[in-house]
Design a protein around this motif. Structure first.
Motif, mmCIF file in Angstrom:
data_model
loop_
_atom_site.group_PDB
_atom_site.id
_atom_site.type_symbol
_atom_site.label_atom_id
_atom_site.label_comp_id
_atom_site.label_asym_id
_atom_site.label_seq_id
_atom_site.Cartn_x
_atom_site.Cartn_y
_atom_site.Cartn_z
ATOM 1 N N THR A 35 30.833 37.717 32.787
ATOM 2 C CA THR A 35 30.950 38.588 31.613
ATOM 3 C C THR A 35 29.763 39.545 31.622
ATOM 4 O OG1 THR A 35 29.757 36.981 30.238
ATOM 5 C CG2 THR A 35 32.166 36.901 30.159
ATOM 6 N N THR A 36 29.922 40.670 30.968
ATOM 7 C CA THR A 36 28.822 41.620 30.868
ATOM 8 C C THR A 36 27.900 41.216 29.735
ATOM 9 O OG1 THR A 36 30.027 43.055 29.340
ATOM 10 C CG2 THR A 36 30.335 43.473 31.696
ATOM 11 N N GLY A 37 26.789 41.909 29.612
ATOM 12 C CA GLY A 37 25.823 41.588 28.568
ATOM 13 C C GLY A 37 26.391 41.698 27.166
ATOM 14 N N ASP A 38 27.393 42.581 27.000
ATOM 15 C CA ASP A 38 27.992 42.720 25.658
ATOM 16 C C ASP A 38 29.281 41.906 25.512
ATOM 17 O OD1 ASP A 38 29.391 46.080 26.250
ATOM 18 O OD2 ASP A 38 29.596 44.185 27.323
ATOM 19 N N GLY A 39 29.497 40.969 26.451
ATOM 20 C CA GLY A 39 30.593 40.020 26.292
ATOM 21 C C GLY A 39 31.924 40.435 26.894
ATOM 22 N N LYS A 40 31.982 41.583 27.555
ATOM 23 C CA LYS A 40 33.238 42.009 28.175
ATOM 24 C C LYS A 40 33.476 41.208 29.458
ATOM 25 C CE LYS A 40 33.196 46.736 26.391
ATOM 26 N NZ LYS A 40 33.140 48.179 26.747
ATOM 27 N N LEU A 41 34.757 40.970 29.753
ATOM 28 C CA LEU A 41 35.107 40.205 30.938
ATOM 29 C C LEU A 41 34.834 41.035 32.190
ATOM 30 C CD1 LEU A 41 38.494 38.627 29.802
ATOM 31 C CD2 LEU A 41 36.200 37.658 29.642
ATOM 32 N N MET A 63 51.174 36.100 32.884
ATOM 33 C CA MET A 63 50.240 37.193 33.180
ATOM 34 C C MET A 63 48.950 36.616 33.786
ATOM 35 S SD MET A 63 49.707 40.456 33.112
ATOM 36 C CE MET A 63 50.983 41.062 32.013
ATOM 37 N N LEU A 64 48.478 37.274 34.803
ATOM 38 C CA LEU A 64 47.248 36.843 35.471
ATOM 39 C C LEU A 64 46.063 36.986 34.527
ATOM 40 C CD1 LEU A 64 46.077 35.954 38.221
ATOM 41 C CD2 LEU A 64 45.716 38.373 38.717
ATOM 42 N N LYS A 65 45.276 35.929 34.398
ATOM 43 C CA LYS A 65 44.137 35.934 33.479
ATOM 44 C C LYS A 65 42.806 35.936 34.241
ATOM 45 C CE LYS A 65 45.355 32.233 31.355
ATOM 46 N NZ LYS A 65 46.063 31.163 30.664
ATOM 47 N N HIS A 66 41.789 36.430 33.558
ATOM 48 C CA HIS A 66 40.427 36.471 34.085
ATOM 49 C C HIS A 66 39.993 35.086 34.554
ATOM 50 C CE1 HIS A 66 35.997 36.264 33.263
ATOM 51 N NE2 HIS A 66 35.994 37.430 33.871
ATOM 52 N N SER A 67 40.246 34.074 33.735
ATOM 53 C CA SER A 67 39.803 32.713 34.067
ATOM 54 C C SER A 67 40.522 32.168 35.296
ATOM 55 C CB SER A 67 40.024 31.774 32.877
ATOM 56 O OG SER A 67 41.387 31.765 32.490
ATOM 57 N N ASP A 68 41.780 32.630 35.547
ATOM 58 C CA ASP A 68 42.536 32.136 36.696
ATOM 59 C C ASP A 68 41.841 32.491 38.009
ATOM 60 O OD1 ASP A 68 45.753 32.977 35.201
ATOM 61 O OD2 ASP A 68 44.567 31.142 35.067
ATOM 62 N N ILE A 69 41.394 33.737 38.129
ATOM 63 C CA ILE A 69 40.767 34.190 39.368
ATOM 64 C C ILE A 69 39.449 33.458 39.599
ATOM 65 C CG2 ILE A 69 39.709 36.167 40.531
ATOM 66 C CD1 ILE A 69 42.704 36.285 40.535
ATOM 67 N N TRP A 70 38.649 33.343 38.540
ATOM 68 C CA TRP A 70 37.359 32.652 38.707
ATOM 69 C C TRP A 70 37.567 31.169 39.017
ATOM 70 C CZ3 TRP A 70 33.399 35.257 39.959
ATOM 71 C CH2 TRP A 70 33.195 36.546 39.459
ATOM 72 N N ARG A 71 38.607 30.557 38.428
ATOM 73 C CA ARG A 71 38.902 29.156 38.727
ATOM 74 C C ARG A 71 39.251 29.000 40.210
ATOM 75 N NH1 ARG A 71 42.803 28.648 35.491
ATOM 76 N NH2 ARG A 71 41.632 27.856 33.707
ATOM 77 N N ALA A 72 40.031 29.946 40.736
ATOM 78 C CA ALA A 72 40.416 29.881 42.149
ATOM 79 C C ALA A 72 39.197 30.001 43.057
ATOM 80 C CB ALA A 72 41.434 30.977 42.464
ATOM 81 N N ILE A 73 38.246 30.864 42.690
ATOM 82 C CA ILE A 73 37.024 31.011 43.485
ATOM 83 C C ILE A 73 36.225 29.710 43.469
ATOM 84 C CG2 ILE A 73 34.759 32.154 43.522
ATOM 85 C CD1 ILE A 73 36.235 34.733 42.738
ATOM 86 N N ASP A 74 36.113 29.094 42.293
ATOM 87 C CA ASP A 74 35.382 27.829 42.191
ATOM 88 C C ASP A 74 36.062 26.736 43.024
ATOM 89 O OD1 ASP A 74 33.490 28.918 40.497
ATOM 90 O OD2 ASP A 74 34.518 28.285 38.667
ATOM 91 N N ARG A 75 37.403 26.700 42.995
ATOM 92 C CA ARG A 75 38.131 25.686 43.756
ATOM 93 C C ARG A 75 38.000 25.922 45.259
ATOM 94 N NH1 ARG A 75 43.670 25.507 40.073
ATOM 95 N NH2 ARG A 75 42.911 24.056 38.478
ATOM 96 N N LEU A 76 38.028 27.201 45.661
ATOM 97 C CA LEU A 76 37.864 27.519 47.078
ATOM 98 C C LEU A 76 36.482 27.083 47.556
ATOM 99 C CD1 LEU A 76 39.080 28.906 49.593
ATOM 100 C CD2 LEU A 76 38.030 31.039 48.804
ATOM 101 N N ALA A 77 35.468 27.320 46.729
ATOM 102 C CA ALA A 77 34.113 26.879 47.083
ATOM 103 C C ALA A 77 34.067 25.365 47.237
ATOM 104 C CB ALA A 77 33.130 27.341 46.008
ATOM 105 N N ALA A 78 34.659 24.654 46.272
ATOM 106 C CA ALA A 78 34.633 23.189 46.299
ATOM 107 C C ALA A 78 35.349 22.646 47.535
ATOM 108 C CB ALA A 78 35.271 22.645 45.024
ATOM 109 N N GLN A 79 36.477 23.271 47.902
ATOM 110 C CA GLN A 79 37.217 22.829 49.086
ATOM 111 C C GLN A 79 36.377 22.929 50.352
ATOM 112 O OE1 GLN A 79 40.892 24.980 49.493
ATOM 113 N NE2 GLN A 79 41.989 23.675 48.054
ATOM 114 N N ASN A 80 35.425 23.848 50.336
ATOM 115 C CA ASN A 80 34.576 24.058 51.507
ATOM 116 C C ASN A 80 33.207 23.410 51.354
ATOM 117 O OD1 ASN A 80 35.897 26.170 53.552
ATOM 118 N ND2 ASN A 80 36.578 26.664 51.469
#
Length: 210
Positions: free
Chosen positions: A42-48, A1-18
């Protein structure tokens, strides 16, 4: 299952590649520089908080990366298992007899396909939106991904097929033992109330390429 951390990790890796920070990537894509900051995940109350499909589309365009390349950056490690091939069915075709089996899964061969992060549902498929009945949320030419295995809750956007072959995308308002009440996404179109025994299947829209 696709996780919240997976998408953000991909964004960080894409930034690093560039050769960019996450904020630099956002700036290059014409977004607010804080869009991808750690504090925005995350939001102020801790929601993803998930990045929007629009912001992902903009960073792909800004870096000349394809969706497939972005998908390869998802997960603890990249490689087989992080991606699935999703058949793309024209929305107009979706109402035609023979395109779905009784369980609501696409049948036949020769579909176009797109690569997408694994949804944990091998029967997931995509529909190309045709017409204006789902504006302003979904527009003509958008692609929506539907997961028959996804749990459906009140307020979810769904694709419904009647036993008569009509296919519609609506928002689920209420579901009872006898009736399914649906709200039109485009408020210029009427809402629908369908007897459950007239509904062949209902599946949740899990992503859209807006």
């Amino acid at each position: 299952m696709l996780k919240h951390s997976d998408i953000w990790r991909a964004i960080d890796r894409l930034a690093a590649q560039n050769g960019l920070s996450a904020s630099g990537l956002a700036r290059r894509a014409g977004l607010d520089p804080t869009t991808f900051n750690k504090s925005k995940r995350t939001t102020g109350d801790g929601k993803l908080r998930w990045p929007s499909t629009e912001s992902i589309a903009k960073v792909l365009e800004a870096t000349s990366a394809s969706l497939g390349e972005f998908v390869s950056l998802i997960g603890e490690t990249s490689g087989p298992g992080t991606v699935q091939r999703v058949p793309v069915i024209g929305y107009a075709q979706a109402g035609s007899a023979g395109y779905f089996d009784d369980a609501g899964y696409p049948v036949g061969a020769g579909w176009d396909e797109l690569l997408f992060p694994s949804l944990g549902d091998p029967h997931a498929y995509a529909l190309e939106v045709s017409g204006e009945s789902m504006e302003p949320v979904y527009r003509d030419g958008d692609t929506v991904i539907v997961s028959p295995a996804a749990q459906i809750r009140r307020g979810d956007r769904v694709v419904v097929r009647t036993k008569g072959g009509e296919v519609m995308a609506k928002q689920l308002v209420r579901e009872s033992a006898n009736k399914i009440e649906l709200m039109s996404i485009n408020r210029a179109h009427p809402d629908r109330s369908l007897p459950r025994n007239e509904v062949a299947w209902m599946a949740r829209i899990v992503w859209a390429s807006q």
